[in-house]
Write a protein that holds these residues in place. Structure first.
Motif, PDB file in Angstrom:
ATOM      1  N   VAL A  97      57.943  29.949 -13.094  1.00  0.00           N
ATOM      2  CA  VAL A  97      57.228  28.729 -12.746  1.00  0.00           C
ATOM      3  C   VAL A  97      55.751  29.063 -12.553  1.00  0.00           C
ATOM      4  CG1 VAL A  97      57.045  26.855 -11.064  1.00  0.00           C
ATOM      5  CG2 VAL A  97      59.287  27.810 -11.605  1.00  0.00           C
ATOM      6  N   TYR A  98      54.908  28.228 -13.130  1.00  0.00           N
ATOM      7  CA  TYR A  98      53.458  28.349 -12.991  1.00  0.00           C
ATOM      8  C   TYR A  98      52.962  27.083 -12.302  1.00  0.00           C
ATOM      9  CZ  TYR A  98      54.105  32.129 -16.252  1.00  0.00           C
ATOM     10  OH  TYR A  98      54.522  33.294 -16.833  1.00  0.00           O
ATOM     11  N   ILE A  99      52.217  27.255 -11.232  1.00  0.00           N
ATOM     12  CA  ILE A  99      51.752  26.123 -10.426  1.00  0.00           C
ATOM     13  C   ILE A  99      50.244  26.216 -10.251  1.00  0.00           C
ATOM     14  CG2 ILE A  99      51.816  25.052  -8.133  1.00  0.00           C
ATOM     15  CD1 ILE A  99      54.711  26.108  -7.895  1.00  0.00           C
ATOM     16  N   ALA A 100      49.576  25.082 -10.444  1.00  0.00           N
ATOM     17  CA  ALA A 100      48.148  24.975 -10.127  1.00  0.00           C
ATOM     18  C   ALA A 100      47.990  23.763  -9.214  1.00  0.00           C
ATOM     19  CB  ALA A 100      47.308  24.806 -11.389  1.00  0.00           C
ATOM     20  N   ALA A 101      47.475  23.996  -8.025  1.00  0.00           N
ATOM     21  CA  ALA A 101      47.223  22.920  -7.062  1.00  0.00           C
ATOM     22  C   ALA A 101      45.719  22.656  -7.055  1.00  0.00           C
ATOM     23  CB  ALA A 101      47.708  23.322  -5.674  1.00  0.00           C
ATOM     24  N   TYR A 102      45.347  21.441  -7.440  1.00  0.00           N
ATOM     25  CA  TYR A 102      43.940  21.044  -7.481  1.00  0.00           C
ATOM     26  C   TYR A 102      43.658  20.134  -6.297  1.00  0.00           C
ATOM     27  CZ  TYR A 102      43.854  22.758 -12.290  1.00  0.00           C
ATOM     28  OH  TYR A 102      43.919  23.534 -13.412  1.00  0.00           O
ATOM     29  N   ARG A 103      42.863  20.613  -5.360  1.00  0.00           N
ATOM     30  CA  ARG A 103      42.530  19.820  -4.181  1.00  0.00           C
ATOM     31  C   ARG A 103      41.146  19.204  -4.326  1.00  0.00           C
ATOM     32  NH1 ARG A 103      42.006  23.901   0.763  1.00  0.00           N
ATOM     33  NH2 ARG A 103      40.797  22.205   1.568  1.00  0.00           N
ATOM     34  N   SER A 104      40.893  18.151  -3.570  1.00  0.00           N
ATOM     35  CA  SER A 104      39.614  17.436  -3.639  1.00  0.00           C
ATOM     36  C   SER A 104      38.463  18.285  -3.138  1.00  0.00           C
ATOM     37  CB  SER A 104      39.672  16.170  -2.772  1.00  0.00           C
ATOM     38  OG  SER A 104      40.618  15.283  -3.263  1.00  0.00           O
ATOM     39  N   ASN A 105      37.286  18.008  -3.696  1.00  0.00           N
ATOM     40  CA  ASN A 105      36.048  18.570  -3.157  1.00  0.00           C
ATOM     41  C   ASN A 105      35.710  17.860  -1.851  1.00  0.00           C
ATOM     42  OD1 ASN A 105      34.944  20.492  -5.112  1.00  0.00           O
ATOM     43  ND2 ASN A 105      34.918  18.749  -6.500  1.00  0.00           N
ATOM     44  N   GLN A 106      35.047  18.556  -0.957  1.00  0.00           N
ATOM     45  CA  GLN A 106      34.547  17.911   0.245  1.00  0.00           C
ATOM     46  C   GLN A 106      33.412  16.966  -0.158  1.00  0.00           C
ATOM     47  OE1 GLN A 106      34.984  21.162  -0.200  1.00  0.00           O
ATOM     48  NE2 GLN A 106      36.127  22.020   1.496  1.00  0.00           N
ATOM     49  N   LYS A 107      33.215  15.919   0.632  1.00  0.00           N
ATOM     50  CA  LYS A 107      32.222  14.889   0.307  1.00  0.00           C
ATOM     51  C   LYS A 107      30.793  15.420   0.256  1.00  0.00           C
ATOM     52  CE  LYS A 107      34.861  10.972   2.080  1.00  0.00           C
ATOM     53  NZ  LYS A 107      35.529  10.691   0.853  1.00  0.00           N
ATOM     54  N   ASN A 108      30.463  16.418   1.080  1.00  0.00           N
ATOM     55  CA  ASN A 108      29.080  16.900   1.156  1.00  0.00           C
ATOM     56  C   ASN A 108      28.790  18.054   0.186  1.00  0.00           C
ATOM     57  OD1 ASN A 108      30.639  18.784   2.424  1.00  0.00           O
ATOM     58  ND2 ASN A 108      29.322  19.036   4.200  1.00  0.00           N
ATOM     59  N   THR A 109      29.618  18.233  -0.835  1.00  0.00           N
ATOM     60  CA  THR A 109      29.430  19.319  -1.791  1.00  0.00           C
ATOM     61  C   THR A 109      28.337  18.949  -2.801  1.00  0.00           C
ATOM     62  OG1 THR A 109      31.782  19.824  -1.576  1.00  0.00           O
ATOM     63  CG2 THR A 109      30.637  20.813  -3.425  1.00  0.00           C
ATOM     64  N   SER A 110      27.411  19.875  -3.040  1.00  0.00           N
ATOM     65  CA  SER A 110      26.303  19.618  -3.964  1.00  0.00           C
ATOM     66  C   SER A 110      26.804  19.537  -5.412  1.00  0.00           C
ATOM     67  CB  SER A 110      25.262  20.727  -3.854  1.00  0.00           C
ATOM     68  OG  SER A 110      25.775  21.933  -4.404  1.00  0.00           O
ATOM     69  N   LYS A 111      25.978  18.965  -6.287  1.00  0.00           N
ATOM     70  CA  LYS A 111      26.327  18.853  -7.706  1.00  0.00           C
ATOM     71  C   LYS A 111      26.487  20.235  -8.335  1.00  0.00           C
ATOM     72  CE  LYS A 111      24.241  14.385  -8.647  1.00  0.00           C
ATOM     73  NZ  LYS A 111      23.219  13.655  -9.424  1.00  0.00           N
ATOM     74  N   ILE A 112      25.625  21.159  -7.941  1.00  0.00           N
ATOM     75  CA  ILE A 112      25.705  22.515  -8.486  1.00  0.00           C
ATOM     76  C   ILE A 112      27.021  23.174  -8.070  1.00  0.00           C
ATOM     77  CG2 ILE A 112      24.681  24.831  -8.362  1.00  0.00           C
ATOM     78  CD1 ILE A 112      21.939  23.387  -8.074  1.00  0.00           C
ATOM     79  N   GLU A 113      27.351  23.041  -6.791  1.00  0.00           N
ATOM     80  CA  GLU A 113      28.605  23.631  -6.303  1.00  0.00           C
ATOM     81  C   GLU A 113      29.804  22.941  -6.944  1.00  0.00           C
ATOM     82  OE1 GLU A 113      31.357  26.018  -4.305  1.00  0.00           O
ATOM     83  OE2 GLU A 113      29.272  26.306  -4.855  1.00  0.00           O
ATOM     84  N   ARG A 114      29.751  21.626  -7.128  1.00  0.00           N
ATOM     85  CA  ARG A 114      30.855  20.908  -7.794  1.00  0.00           C
ATOM     86  C   ARG A 114      31.065  21.440  -9.210  1.00  0.00           C
ATOM     87  NH1 ARG A 114      32.751  16.094  -5.385  1.00  0.00           N
ATOM     88  NH2 ARG A 114      31.561  15.581  -3.532  1.00  0.00           N
ATOM     89  N   ALA A 115      29.973  21.703  -9.917  1.00  0.00           N
ATOM     90  CA  ALA A 115      30.070  22.244 -11.275  1.00  0.00           C
ATOM     91  C   ALA A 115      30.721  23.630 -11.259  1.00  0.00           C
ATOM     92  CB  ALA A 115      28.694  22.304 -11.920  1.00  0.00           C
ATOM     93  N   ARG A 116      30.330  24.459 -10.303  1.00  0.00           N
ATOM     94  CA  ARG A 116      30.945  25.793 -10.180  1.00  0.00           C
ATOM     95  C   ARG A 116      32.446  25.671  -9.924  1.00  0.00           C
ATOM     96  NH1 ARG A 116      26.310  27.414  -6.298  1.00  0.00           N
ATOM     97  NH2 ARG A 116      24.757  28.169  -7.765  1.00  0.00           N
ATOM     98  N   ARG A 117      32.806  24.709  -9.085  1.00  0.00           N
ATOM     99  CA  ARG A 117      34.219  24.512  -8.760  1.00  0.00           C
ATOM    100  C   ARG A 117      35.000  23.974  -9.953  1.00  0.00           C
ATOM    101  NH1 ARG A 117      34.114  22.161  -2.546  1.00  0.00           N
ATOM    102  NH2 ARG A 117      33.317  24.077  -1.612  1.00  0.00           N
TER     103      ARG A 117
END
Length: 141
Positions: free
Chosen positions: A57-77
């Protein structure tokens, strides 16, 4: 091979709670998540329960970004360069997902011989699960 994508915020398995008489039960948030995963998995898979053969079994859990995350950090994530390092632990996500899929995809999770699991950030929270026949590791040399 079975591939599932279940949209919504992943929830880690909570610690079992106990009644005054000593009966154990899942916390409400964990129980509800397992119910949603089971229902959505049933919609995507209507085959026979897997049993009596080893699977991985292969599992990937994708959780939400925090609201105060910058655009640059969101792109990295989004590029998976930055991953969650805080709780909940990856193994707790795995536990709740495997429990939810028991009786839906497989009869008992004792047939799982290999698990790969990841946790990531995403603008679209979800879990992705891939189930396939077990492939023994290749010998080196």
């Amino acid at each position: 091979m079975i591939s599932l994508t279940i949209y919504g915020e992943p929830v880690a398995a909570g610690r079992p709670r106990f009644t005054r008489t000593g009966h154990a039960y899942d916390p409400g948030k964990s129980r509800k998540f397992k119910e949603v995963v089971a229902i959505e998995a049933t919609k995507q898979f209507n085959g026979e329960l897997l049993a009596d053969k080893p699977i991985e079994v292969y599992i990937a859990a994708y959780r939400s970004n925090q609201k105060n995350t910058s655009k640059i950090e969101r792109a990295r994530r989004e590029d998976k360069l930055h991953v969650p390092l805080q709780k909940p632990d990856t193994d707790n996500y795995v536990k709740s997902i495997l429990d939810a899929l028991t009786g839906v995809i497989w009869a008992d999770d004792n047939i799982i011989c290999h698990i790969d699991a990841y946790k990531f950030y995403s603008e679209l929270p979800r879990i992705e699960v891939l189930v396939r026949d077990y492939q023994p590791p290749k010998k080196e040399g």
